[in-house]
Scaffold this motif. Structure first.
Motif, PDB file in Angstrom:
ATOM      1  N   GLU A 115       0.746  -1.653  -0.595  1.00  0.00           N
ATOM      2  CA  GLU A 115       0.711  -0.127  -0.009  1.00  0.00           C
ATOM      3  C   GLU A 115       0.925   1.205  -0.230  1.00  0.00           C
ATOM      4  O   GLU A 115       0.274   2.442  -0.316  1.00  0.00           O
ATOM      5  N   MET A 116       2.458   0.624   0.224  1.00  0.00           N
ATOM      6  CA  MET A 116       2.910   2.364   0.437  1.00  0.00           C
ATOM      7  C   MET A 116       3.650   2.796  -0.739  1.00  0.00           C
ATOM      8  O   MET A 116       4.163   3.316  -0.690  1.00  0.00           O
ATOM      9  N   PHE A 117       3.472   1.977  -1.613  1.00  0.00           N
ATOM     10  CA  PHE A 117       4.430   1.624  -2.319  1.00  0.00           C
ATOM     11  C   PHE A 117       3.630   1.502  -3.898  1.00  0.00           C
ATOM     12  O   PHE A 117       2.218   1.421  -3.787  1.00  0.00           O
ATOM     13  N   LEU A 118       3.939   1.846  -4.833  1.00  0.00           N
ATOM     14  CA  LEU A 118       3.543   1.717  -6.401  1.00  0.00           C
ATOM     15  C   LEU A 118       3.956   0.335  -7.108  1.00  0.00           C
ATOM     16  O   LEU A 118       4.790  -0.494  -6.904  1.00  0.00           O
ATOM     17  N   GLY A 119       3.143  -0.284  -6.816  1.00  0.00           N
ATOM     18  CA  GLY A 119       3.419  -1.981  -7.377  1.00  0.00           C
ATOM     19  C   GLY A 119       4.344  -2.400  -8.204  1.00  0.00           C
ATOM     20  O   GLY A 119       3.983  -1.856  -8.945  1.00  0.00           O
ATOM     21  N   SER A 120       4.856  -3.634  -7.825  1.00  0.00           N
ATOM     22  CA  SER A 120       6.064  -3.878  -8.702  1.00  0.00           C
ATOM     23  C   SER A 120       5.514  -4.936 -10.048  1.00  0.00           C
ATOM     24  O   SER A 120       5.651  -3.883 -10.994  1.00  0.00           O
ATOM     25  N   VAL A 121       4.473  -4.794  -9.770  1.00  0.00           N
ATOM     26  CA  VAL A 121       3.233  -5.340 -10.605  1.00  0.00           C
ATOM     27  C   VAL A 121       3.193  -4.535 -12.254  1.00  0.00           C
ATOM     28  O   VAL A 121       3.224  -3.776 -12.981  1.00  0.00           O
ATOM     29  N   ALA A 122       2.698  -3.375 -11.556  1.00  0.00           N
ATOM     30  CA  ALA A 122       1.957  -2.558 -11.820  1.00  0.00           C
ATOM     31  C   ALA A 122       3.109  -1.907 -12.243  1.00  0.00           C
ATOM     32  O   ALA A 122       3.325  -0.966 -13.861  1.00  0.00           O
ATOM     33  N   ASN A 123       4.324  -1.467 -12.059  1.00  0.00           N
ATOM     34  CA  ASN A 123       5.551  -0.633 -11.946  1.00  0.00           C
ATOM     35  C   ASN A 123       6.222  -1.343 -13.315  1.00  0.00           C
ATOM     36  O   ASN A 123       6.299  -0.526 -14.697  1.00  0.00           O
ATOM     37  N   TYR A 124       6.067  -2.546 -13.076  1.00  0.00           N
ATOM     38  CA  TYR A 124       6.783  -3.823 -14.350  1.00  0.00           C
ATOM     39  C   TYR A 124       6.000  -3.701 -15.666  1.00  0.00           C
ATOM     40  O   TYR A 124       6.794  -2.936 -16.916  1.00  0.00           O
ATOM     41  N   VAL A 125       4.600  -3.677 -15.479  1.00  0.00           N
ATOM     42  CA  VAL A 125       4.155  -2.827 -16.645  1.00  0.00           C
ATOM     43  C   VAL A 125       3.829  -1.584 -16.721  1.00  0.00           C
ATOM     44  O   VAL A 125       4.304  -1.317 -18.788  1.00  0.00           O
TER      45      VAL A 125
END
Length: 137
Positions: A115-125
């Motif tokens: 919740e504190m960070f941009l999700g790693s999946v979203a960041n990858y996409v």
């Protein structure tokens, strides 16, 4: 003649992924659009058959909710469940293979620590997709 718009919305059951679906509906409901909901299940090697069945049932329930929601707004919806593989890579590969016009993705998944960070999946996409990506918070 306008070409049909193909929107990919990765769905993991989180509030953010459902907001992404709502955004897709809001932006494209009066157009010739098909929204594809993609859920990726990653099974750790040690999972029992019972736990695998629970993950599959959960994915199917997420898709039922999404289908009902899109139907209420008169939008065509296709569900797709993929198994295994890195989730971000699976989303990007699926989007490229099926030539989607746009990916609309929630900023974070169901993991409360993320919740504190941009999700790693979203960041990858965002960084790997060759088509536009709309990030929904």
């Amino acid at each position: 003649m306008q070409k049909q718009i193909k929107i990919l919305v990765p769905l993991d059951g989180s509030k953010n992924s459902l907001r992404a679906l709502d955004t897709a509906i809001l932006l494209f409901r009066n157009q010739d659009v098909v929204i594809t909901g993609l859920h990726v299940i990653r099974f750790p090697v040690m999972f029992s058959k019972e736990i695998r069945k629970q993950y599959i049932k959960n994915a199917q329930n997420i898709m039922k909710v999404a289908l009902k929601h899109t139907k209420q707004h008169g939008v065509r919806f296709v569900d797709k469940i993929q198994y295994d593989g890195y989730i971000g890579n699976t989303i990007v590969k699926f989007a490229h293979d099926y030539k989607f016009n746009l990916i609309i993705i929630g900023s974070r998944g169901p993991n409360p620590i993320a919740e504190m960070f941009l999700g790693s999946v979203a960041n990858y996409v965002i960084n790997k997709a060759k088509m536009p990506v709309l990030l929904v918070k």
